[in-house]
Design an enzyme around this catalytic site. Structure first.
Site, short mmCIF file in Angstrom:
data_model
loop_
_atom_site.label_atom_id
_atom_site.label_comp_id
_atom_site.label_asym_id
_atom_site.label_seq_id
_atom_site.Cartn_x
_atom_site.Cartn_y
_atom_site.Cartn_z
N HIS A 1 17.56 6.03 -2.02
CA HIS A 1 16.85 5.89 -3.29
C HIS A 1 17.76 5.98 -4.50
CE1 HIS A 1 13.35 6.35 -0.63
NE2 HIS A 1 12.90 5.42 -1.45
N GLU B 1 5.47 -0.99 5.95
CA GLU B 1 6.84 -0.48 6.08
C GLU B 1 7.01 0.35 7.35
OE1 GLU B 1 7.82 1.97 2.66
OE2 GLU B 1 5.79 2.74 2.52
N ASP C 1 12.12 0.76 4.50
CA ASP C 1 11.64 1.64 5.55
C ASP C 1 11.34 0.88 6.83
OD1 ASP C 1 11.70 4.33 4.64
OD2 ASP C 1 10.18 3.81 3.17
N CYS D 1 8.64 -5.92 -1.47
CA CYS D 1 9.27 -5.13 -2.51
C CYS D 1 10.46 -4.33 -2.00
CB CYS D 1 8.25 -4.20 -3.18
SG CYS D 1 7.52 -3.03 -2.03
C1 PEP Z 1 10.60 0.18 1.10
O1 PEP Z 1 10.52 1.08 1.96
O2 PEP Z 1 11.04 -0.96 1.34
C2 PEP Z 1 10.18 0.46 -0.29
C3 PEP Z 1 10.14 -0.50 -1.19
O3 PEP Z 1 9.87 1.74 -0.59
P1 PEP Z 1 10.95 2.88 -0.89
O4 PEP Z 1 12.32 2.21 -0.93
O5 PEP Z 1 10.59 3.50 -2.20
O6 PEP Z 1 10.80 3.79 0.27
MG MG Z 2 9.37 2.87 1.58
#
Ligand code: PEP
Ligand code: MG
Length: 572
Positions: free
Chosen positions: A191, A433, A457, A504
């Site tokens: 993150h 995910e 994920d 996303c």
């Molecule tokens: C993902 O898991 O692709 C996602 C967009 O969520 P995060 O990266 O915040 O876990």
């Molecule tokens: Mg995620």
């Protein structure tokens, strides 16, 4: 030269600042009032509890058949030291009587205790000084989760070097003076890396132990694209990189001029390019870069870098500000996704053996209905000021969707009772995910208005590869045929059931993947705003029929090596 993973493009030329090593310096800041004393005391108690549960977790996983029992004794001694009333009392006395901040109080108490042990004649006891230092470092590390890094701490053109940065470290980073960062651990989808990208801070992560060769104030060149860091470069190299930096800035400016060009393929299909954002400021920047709205508002960022949960009113103002900055364009508001590498220090989630497989996201929200319903009411209220959609993260089965939707209905009823307006047509979707969700996309599609594929994920769970672990970073591979098949299936099923499907995860911003995803039928891509112009450039220069051929060819390939080589080739 050190090579890590370039996660946020751009070239920085500046001086190294070793973050965690220097953080153990006294700040000299005194507390002004009793409220500060209470807050600092609470921070200490939280850091001590977190430290104890971290050591307990290590103990629980300690295998005495392969490791010495001595190691276990040391860990048990650490628990004792962390629970030692003397250390606690000394720290609290420094906070309450001497009005020192918690950071300084811990540094001083640990420094004195280390000295005390060192001076002991008994060799064994004297050696315990290292353990006291160790628990002191752990306490300071856990305190720094909430510590904001103050602006005045950094000189202009600072490149932060740290073992790791939490998402909240990255959020609170002073981006006027900090021009880049490099970490020892982490991966493209940790993150901190994602937030660096959304804040346009060039960054390299997962550098491994070689990062320790950097010293404070070393001159560095950091290339966030290639992942290279050059330590104490000569004048010639600096000049070369200055030219590279200018070329990069010029290319970026040229791509940015596509801002108002619609993302239309050469055969006329309109593609929705959206931004992943953390707040209203990101939304504004994203619109400037040509985003058609947001495909992911990571609301947990609002919950970080603070001492308590935000109230409904605070959240409402926050979501409303985002909705207003979106100027009528849609924003997908993802409900709280904490846990994993996104911890809230004040929330005290006990340390877990496998945080990414544990108490996370929707699991917490369904368990803590009080927190969930407050957030849902705030989002609903803000929906009266723009085009918001709600999205639930980490869905693994249909019951979770039904339970979350039932709580959403309760939230709506509560607002209706008090006559507060909200958008009655607001759409509800889920993140795909988790592999079980992807494989049952046909079933889940009947329950929701849209899917958004979270490849970050999805990749880690499909391949059983921790997205944070740099030791296995080569295994973290979204081009694995298994991951690609899941993605293609989700898109196909979404369309079959006439619901919207977006993506996303970070794969949406990888130029190598654009044609393949278009060929799979993806029409909505959400990414760090900075990546939008480059992806748009690919879309406007290609047609859907060619993209479909790319998809068909890739699906016949048996390895990610072959797939990435082919995608690389057609992309150059
Ligand atoms: C993902 O898991 O692709 C996602 C967009 O969520 P995060 O990266 O915040 O876990
Ligand atoms: Mg995620």
């Amino acid at each position: 030269m050190i090579t890590g993973i370039g996660v946020s493009p751009g070239i920085s030329i500046g001086k190294a600042y070793l973050l965690h090593k220097q953080q153990a310096t006294l700040t000299g800041i005194l507390l002004l009032n009793d409220r500060d004393v209470a807050i600092e005391t609470e921070k200490f108690n939280n850091a001590a509890a977190l430290s104890i549960s971290e050591v307990e977790t290590i103990i629980a996983g300690y295998d005495t058949t392969t490791n010495s029992t001595e190691g276990l004794d040391i860990l048990e001694a650490h628990i004792e030291l962390l629970s030692d009333p003397q250390i606690k009392d000394d720290v609290i006395e420094k906070i309450s009587k001497e009005r020192k901040n918690v950071n300084d109080a811990v540094i001083e108490v640990i420094r004195d205790a280390v000295q005390l042990f060192k001076n002991m004649d008994d060799e064994y006891l004297s050696a315990r000084a290292a353990d006291v230092q160790d628990i002191g470092d752990r306490l300071l590390k856990n305190l720094s989760i909430t510590a904001k890094t103050p602006t005045q701490q950094y000189e202009p053109d600072t490149i932060i070097i740290a073992e790791d940065l939490t998402p909240s470290d990255t959020i609170s980073m002073d981006i006027i003076h900090v021009i880049g960062f490099a970490t020892l651990v982490g991966s493209r989808t940790s993150h901190a890396a994602i937030i660096a990208k959304s804040r346009c801070i060039p960054a390299v992560v997962g550098c491994g132990e070689q990062l320790n060769s950097i010293k404070n104030n070393d001159m560095l060149i950091l290339d966030g694209q290639t992942g290279q860091i050059i330590i104490t470069p000569d004048q010639n190299t600096i000049e070369q990189y200055q030219i590279k930096r200018e070329t990069w800035l010029a290319q970026t400016a040229q791509l940015r001029s596509l801002k108002d060009t619609p993302a239309l393929t050469t055969d006329g299909t309109i593609i929705n390019l959206l931004a992943n954002i953390g707040d209203a400021g990101d939304m504004e920047q994203a619109i400037d870069l040509g985003a058609e709205g947001s495909g992911l508002l990571r609301t947990e960022l609002l919950f970080m870098g603070r001492d308590a949960l935000p109230t409904e009113q605070e959240q409402f103002e926050f979501y409303k500000a985002v909705a207003q900055k979106a100027k009528g364009k849609p924003v997908i508001v993802r409900t709280l996704d904490i846990g994993g590498d996104k911890q809230l220090p004040y929330f005290n989630i006990p340390a877990e053996q496998n945080p990414f497989l544990g108490y996370r996201a929707i699991r917490i929200c369904l368990d803590r209905k009080d927190i969930f319903i407050t957030q849902l009411k705030a989002i609903l209220r803000a929906s009266a000021f723009g085009k918001l959609k709600i999205m639930f993260p980490m869905i693994s089965n249909i019951q979770e969707i039904r339970a979350a939707k039932a709580i959403l209905e309760e939230a709506k009823e509560e607002l209706i009772k008090v006559n507060l307006p909200f958008d009655k047509t607001l759409l509800v979707g889920i993140m795909i995910e988790i592999p079980s969700a992807a494989i049952t996309a046909d079933l889940l599609a009947k329950e929701v208005d849209f899917f958004s594929i979270g490849t970050n994920d999805l990749c880690q769970y499909t391949l059983a590869v921790d997205r944070m672990n740099e030791k296995i970073k080569d295994l973290y591979d979204p081009y694995n045929p298994g991951v690609l098949r899941l993605i293609a299936y989700v898109i196909e099923q979404g369309h079959k059931h006439h619901i919207e499907v977006g993506m996303c995860g970070e794969l949406a911003s990888d130029p190598k993947a654009t044609l393949l995803l278009l060929g799979m039928g993806l029409t909505e891509f959400s990414m760090s705003a900075i990546a939008i112009p480059q992806i748009k450039n690919i879309i406007i220069n290609n047609g859907l029929s060619a993209a479909k051929q790319v998809h068909q060819r890739v699906m016949k390939m048996d390895s990610s090596t072959a797939i990435t080589a082919y995608l690389q080739e057609i992309n150059t």
